[in-house]
Design a protein around this motif. Structure first.
Motif, PDB file in Angstrom:
ATOM      1  N   PRO A   1       0.828  -1.207   0.000  1.00 12.87           N
ATOM      2  CA  PRO A   1       0.000   0.000   0.000  1.00 12.87           C
ATOM      3  C   PRO A   1       0.865   1.261   0.000  1.00 12.87           C
ATOM      4  O   PRO A   1       1.905   1.315   0.631  1.00 12.87           O
ATOM      5  CB  PRO A   1      -0.812  -0.097   1.289  1.00 12.87           C
ATOM      6  N   ARG A   2       0.412   2.236  -0.751  1.00 15.85           N
ATOM      7  CA  ARG A   2       1.135   3.505  -0.828  1.00 15.85           C
ATOM      8  C   ARG A   2       0.864   4.333   0.411  1.00 15.85           C
ATOM      9  O   ARG A   2      -0.247   4.375   0.919  1.00 15.85           O
ATOM     10  CB  ARG A   2       0.693   4.274  -2.067  1.00 15.85           C
ATOM     11  N   ARG A   3       1.888   5.010   0.834  1.00 14.13           N
ATOM     12  CA  ARG A   3       1.732   5.885   2.004  1.00 14.13           C
ATOM     13  C   ARG A   3       1.024   7.165   1.602  1.00 14.13           C
ATOM     14  O   ARG A   3       1.113   7.609   0.471  1.00 14.13           O
ATOM     15  CB  ARG A   3       3.086   6.231   2.585  1.00 14.13           C
ATOM     16  N   GLY A   4       0.333   7.738   2.579  1.00 15.95           N
ATOM     17  CA  GLY A   4      -0.242   9.057   2.382  1.00 15.95           C
ATOM     18  C   GLY A   4      -1.644   9.084   1.814  1.00 15.95           C
ATOM     19  O   GLY A   4      -2.306  10.095   1.891  1.00 15.95           O
ATOM     20  N   ASN A   5      -2.116   7.996   1.238  1.00 19.01           N
ATOM     21  CA  ASN A   5      -3.456   7.989   0.673  1.00 19.01           C
ATOM     22  C   ASN A   5      -4.319   7.040   1.496  1.00 19.01           C
ATOM     23  O   ASN A   5      -4.386   5.840   1.228  1.00 19.01           O
ATOM     24  CB  ASN A   5      -3.423   7.573  -0.801  1.00 19.01           C
ATOM     25  N   GLN A   6      -4.992   7.586   2.485  1.00 19.84           N
ATOM     26  CA  GLN A   6      -5.791   6.793   3.422  1.00 19.84           C
ATOM     27  C   GLN A   6      -6.905   6.022   2.713  1.00 19.84           C
ATOM     28  O   GLN A   6      -7.154   4.859   3.014  1.00 19.84           O
ATOM     29  CB  GLN A   6      -6.372   7.699   4.516  1.00 19.84           C
ATOM     30  N   ASN A   7      -7.575   6.658   1.752  1.00 22.46           N
ATOM     31  CA  ASN A   7      -8.673   5.986   1.047  1.00 22.46           C
ATOM     32  C   ASN A   7      -8.178   4.782   0.274  1.00 22.46           C
ATOM     33  O   ASN A   7      -8.821   3.729   0.256  1.00 22.46           O
ATOM     34  CB  ASN A   7      -9.379   6.958   0.102  1.00 22.46           C
ATOM     35  N   ARG A   8      -7.043   4.914  -0.382  1.00 24.63           N
ATOM     36  CA  ARG A   8      -6.484   3.792  -1.143  1.00 24.63           C
ATOM     37  C   ARG A   8      -6.055   2.662  -0.211  1.00 24.63           C
ATOM     38  O   ARG A   8      -6.245   1.490  -0.515  1.00 24.63           O
ATOM     39  CB  ARG A   8      -5.323   4.267  -2.002  1.00 24.63           C
ATOM     40  N   ARG A   9      -5.478   3.016   0.947  1.00 30.52           N
ATOM     41  CA  ARG A   9      -5.084   1.982   1.911  1.00 30.52           C
ATOM     42  C   ARG A   9      -6.296   1.242   2.450  1.00 30.52           C
ATOM     43  O   ARG A   9      -6.280   0.029   2.609  1.00 30.52           O
ATOM     44  CB  ARG A   9      -4.277   2.598   3.054  1.00 30.52           C
ATOM     45  N   GLU A  10      -7.371   1.986   2.740  1.00 28.05           N
ATOM     46  CA  GLU A  10      -8.597   1.338   3.224  1.00 28.05           C
ATOM     47  C   GLU A  10      -9.198   0.441   2.148  1.00 28.05           C
ATOM     48  O   GLU A  10      -9.672  -0.654   2.449  1.00 28.05           O
ATOM     49  CB  GLU A  10      -9.599   2.394   3.668  1.00 28.05           C
ATOM     50  N   ALA A  11      -9.164   0.895   0.893  1.00 26.13           N
ATOM     51  CA  ALA A  11      -9.675   0.076  -0.207  1.00 26.13           C
ATOM     52  C   ALA A  11      -8.818  -1.175  -0.373  1.00 26.13           C
ATOM     53  O   ALA A  11      -9.345  -2.269  -0.636  1.00 26.13           O
ATOM     54  CB  ALA A  11      -9.698   0.882  -1.505  1.00 26.13           C
ATOM     55  N   ALA A  12      -7.511  -1.044  -0.203  1.00 24.61           N
ATOM     56  CA  ALA A  12      -6.612  -2.195  -0.314  1.00 24.61           C
ATOM     57  C   ALA A  12      -6.881  -3.202   0.798  1.00 24.61           C
ATOM     58  O   ALA A  12      -6.916  -4.412   0.555  1.00 24.61           O
ATOM     59  CB  ALA A  12      -5.155  -1.737  -0.276  1.00 24.61           C
ATOM     60  N   THR A  13      -7.098  -2.716   2.009  1.00 21.76           N
ATOM     61  CA  THR A  13      -7.399  -3.607   3.135  1.00 21.76           C
ATOM     62  C   THR A  13      -8.713  -4.336   2.903  1.00 21.76           C
ATOM     63  O   THR A  13      -8.813  -5.551   3.106  1.00 21.76           O
ATOM     64  CB  THR A  13      -7.454  -2.811   4.447  1.00 21.76           C
ATOM     65  N   ALA A  14      -9.733  -3.607   2.451  1.00 25.77           N
ATOM     66  CA  ALA A  14     -11.037  -4.224   2.187  1.00 25.77           C
ATOM     67  C   ALA A  14     -10.924  -5.258   1.069  1.00 25.77           C
ATOM     68  O   ALA A  14     -11.499  -6.350   1.166  1.00 25.77           O
ATOM     69  CB  ALA A  14     -12.063  -3.156   1.825  1.00 25.77           C
ATOM     70  N   ALA A  15     -10.171  -4.940   0.022  1.00 26.63           N
ATOM     71  CA  ALA A  15     -10.007  -5.884  -1.091  1.00 26.63           C
ATOM     72  C   ALA A  15      -9.276  -7.143  -0.633  1.00 26.63           C
ATOM     73  O   ALA A  15      -9.638  -8.257  -1.049  1.00 26.63           O
ATOM     74  CB  ALA A  15      -9.260  -5.220  -2.248  1.00 26.63           C
ATOM     75  N   LEU A  16      -8.274  -6.980   0.216  1.00 28.32           N
ATOM     76  CA  LEU A  16      -7.559  -8.143   0.742  1.00 28.32           C
ATOM     77  C   LEU A  16      -8.492  -9.019   1.566  1.00 28.32           C
ATOM     78  O   LEU A  16      -8.522 -10.246   1.403  1.00 28.32           O
ATOM     79  CB  LEU A  16      -6.365  -7.698   1.588  1.00 28.32           C
ATOM     80  N   GLN A  17      -9.282  -8.401   2.440  1.00 25.86           N
ATOM     81  CA  GLN A  17     -10.219  -9.166   3.256  1.00 25.86           C
ATOM     82  C   GLN A  17     -11.251  -9.878   2.382  1.00 25.86           C
ATOM     83  O   GLN A  17     -11.600 -11.040   2.631  1.00 25.86           O
ATOM     84  CB  GLN A  17     -10.907  -8.254   4.261  1.00 25.86           C
ATOM     85  N   GLU A  18     -11.745  -9.205   1.355  1.00 28.32           N
ATOM     86  CA  GLU A  18     -12.715  -9.825   0.453  1.00 28.32           C
ATOM     87  C   GLU A  18     -12.084 -10.992  -0.299  1.00 28.32           C
ATOM     88  O   GLU A  18     -12.715 -12.040  -0.474  1.00 28.32           O
ATOM     89  CB  GLU A  18     -13.269  -8.791  -0.525  1.00 28.32           C
ATOM     90  N   ALA A  19     -10.841 -10.822  -0.735  1.00 22.97           N
ATOM     91  CA  ALA A  19     -10.163 -11.905  -1.455  1.00 22.97           C
ATOM     92  C   ALA A  19      -9.965 -13.117  -0.547  1.00 22.97           C
ATOM     93  O   ALA A  19     -10.162 -14.264  -0.973  1.00 22.97           O
ATOM     94  CB  ALA A  19      -8.829 -11.414  -2.002  1.00 22.97           C
TER      95      ALA A  19
END
Length: 118
Positions: free
Chosen positions: A43-61
């Motif tokens: 995950p890229r630093r500094g972009n909270q929305n992208r990090r949250e989307a990445a976490t959600a996508a990982l959990q969904e996967a």
């Protein structure tokens, strides 16, 4: 074929099958989230929305790998390099969100996509 060789081949096949199932589920989840699979891995630093989307996508996967592909949590843990408690936590997070009908429909659509029906 010796029993030991057969056991090792079966273990490698299981690991490969689980890794393939996870990659398919990750591809569908990240596509739906509008992010690249690489964003989940690093995950890229500094972009909270992208990090949250990445976490959600990982959990969904993870959830889709266990539920849709019926892969054991222990196999998923080994295949993607996360601890079993982390896998369990991700699955619990998704199950708690499934109470929301809109989110439940989203997961159903992701499963349909994995089946090739959407």
């Amino acid at each position: 074929m010796s029993a030991e060789l057969f056991r090792r081949l079966a273990k490698n096949a299981d690991r490969f099958l689980t890794a393939c199932a996870f990659q398919a589920a990750l591809g569908v989840a990240t596509h739906e989230a509008g992010i690249a699979p690489e964003d989940v891995k690093k995950p890229r630093r500094g972009n909270q929305n992208r990090r949250e989307a990445a976490t959600a996508a990982l959990q969904e996967a993870i959830y889709l790998t266990v539920v849709h592909y019926e892969r054991p949590q222990r196999s998923v843990s080994r295949a993607i390099g996360l601890t079993q408690p982390a896998i369990h936590k991700g699955i619990r997070a998704i199950e708690s969100r499934r109470d929301d009908p809109a989110y439940d429909r989203k997961l159903d659509e992701l499963q349909l996509t994995l089946m090739g029906a959407a």
